[in-house]
Design a protein around this motif. Structure first.
Motif, mmCIF file in Angstrom:
data_model
loop_
_atom_site.group_PDB
_atom_site.id
_atom_site.type_symbol
_atom_site.label_atom_id
_atom_site.label_comp_id
_atom_site.label_asym_id
_atom_site.label_seq_id
_atom_site.Cartn_x
_atom_site.Cartn_y
_atom_site.Cartn_z
ATOM 1 N N MET A 171 0.812 -1.213 0.000
ATOM 2 C CA MET A 171 0.000 0.000 0.000
ATOM 3 C C MET A 171 0.853 1.273 0.000
ATOM 4 N N PRO A 172 1.934 1.350 0.782
ATOM 5 C CA PRO A 172 2.801 2.534 0.667
ATOM 6 C C PRO A 172 3.376 2.711 -0.735
ATOM 7 N N TRP A 173 3.724 1.598 -1.396
ATOM 8 C CA TRP A 173 4.255 1.693 -2.764
ATOM 9 C C TRP A 173 3.187 2.212 -3.718
ATOM 10 N N GLU B 263 0.829 4.223 -3.079
ATOM 11 C CA GLU B 263 0.578 5.644 -2.877
ATOM 12 C C GLU B 263 1.457 6.493 -3.784
ATOM 13 N N GLU B 264 2.563 5.940 -4.229
ATOM 14 C CA GLU B 264 3.491 6.670 -5.087
ATOM 15 C C GLU B 264 3.256 6.402 -6.568
ATOM 16 N N GLN C 254 0.930 3.603 -9.533
ATOM 17 C CA GLN C 254 -0.016 2.514 -9.744
ATOM 18 C C GLN C 254 0.320 1.768 -11.031
ATOM 19 N N SER D 102 -8.247 -4.299 -0.023
ATOM 20 C CA SER D 102 -7.841 -2.905 0.163
ATOM 21 C C SER D 102 -7.561 -2.214 -1.169
ATOM 22 N N ARG E 28 -9.434 1.146 -2.958
ATOM 23 C CA ARG E 28 -8.727 2.410 -3.186
ATOM 24 C C ARG E 28 -8.254 2.592 -4.615
ATOM 25 N N TYR E 29 -7.932 1.492 -5.303
ATOM 26 C CA TYR E 29 -7.388 1.589 -6.658
ATOM 27 C C TYR E 29 -8.113 0.603 -7.582
#
Length: 233
Positions: free
Chosen positions: A41-43, A45-46, A48, A69, A73-74
């Motif tokens: 998930m942190p990756w 955020e930067e 996709q 998740s 979100r994506y």
């Protein structure tokens, strides 16, 4: 289909991750690998990717939790679950959480490339034989380039599978689709999918539409037959 699509492999077995990465790179894909579920998930955020190959059993967050998740979100990211667990319940659960396909270990690298290309093709292809979905009077509007569905000004937040399901029905208003027909439109690789999976996707799709349009029932079930998109009743 562009051959430089970005892929993310989440796999904690180094040999398998390297095998998939090397083979996909030789076929023109831009590949990143991660080996811990907590790093995903942190990756994202930067950046996709177009598609993820997501192992079921991971240190940190497991694959099914991550799939849920990511879908929330994506929804535009395609997901292929990779698993050594062959029980049908695991396959079905993964698909109901929004995975686009699954691959069972052991697998051949050629199978991985074929599945990746098939899922990306389904994600990017237009259903040219069906009617367009840009009717200005329609209660739901689709942005097919962005894989986005809007109702009453609200983004419905559909998963890729839900978007595909809605798009198929919207392009033939009033037509009754059997579960088998919907599966044929949604999954072009002849995979075995339970009819209950289609019911699950429809249920979630109808719930999201109902939250935006509480006074309208635009996806209707036809008892013993299937489903139809009927916005004008």
């Amino acid at each position: 289909m562009p051959t430089d699509a970005s892929l993310l492999i989440v796999e904690d077995e180094p040999k398998i991750a390297r095998l998939m990465s090397d083979y996909l790179q030789t076929h023109g894909f831009d590949v990143t690998t991660l080996d811990d579920g907590n790093a995903v998930m942190p990756w994202l955020e930067e950046q996709q990717p177009a598609l993820m190959l997501l192992d079921l059993m991971l240190p940190g967050q497991d694959g099914l939790t991550l799939c849920r998740s990511i879908r929330e979100r994506y929804p535009q990211i395609a997901i292929i679950m990779v698993t050594a667990k062959v029980e049908e319940v695991d396959r079905l659960l993964g698909l109901e959480l929004g995975a686009d396909d699954y691959i069972c270990k052991p697998f051949s690298p050629r199978e991985v490339v074929a599945r990746v290309k098939a899922v990306l093709r389904r994600s990017q292809a237009a259903e040219g034989a069906l009617a367009p979905t840009d009717d200005p009077a329609a209660p739901v509007h689709l942005n097919e380039d962005g894989w986005q569905a809007m109702a009453d000004g609200q983004d419905l937040g559909l998963t890729a599978v839900e978007f595909q399901l809605l798009r198929v029905m919207m392009r033939a208003p009033g037509r009754i689709f059997s579960r088998e027909q919907l599966m044929d439109h949604m999954y072009r690789d002849n995979r075995i999918v339970s009819e209950r999976t289609v019911d699950s996707h429809v249920k979630k799709l109808r719930k999201k539409i109902n939250e935006a349009l509480p006074d309208r029932e635009i996806i209707r079930s036809v008892y013993g037959v299937g489903y139809k998109y009927q916005p004008d009743e």
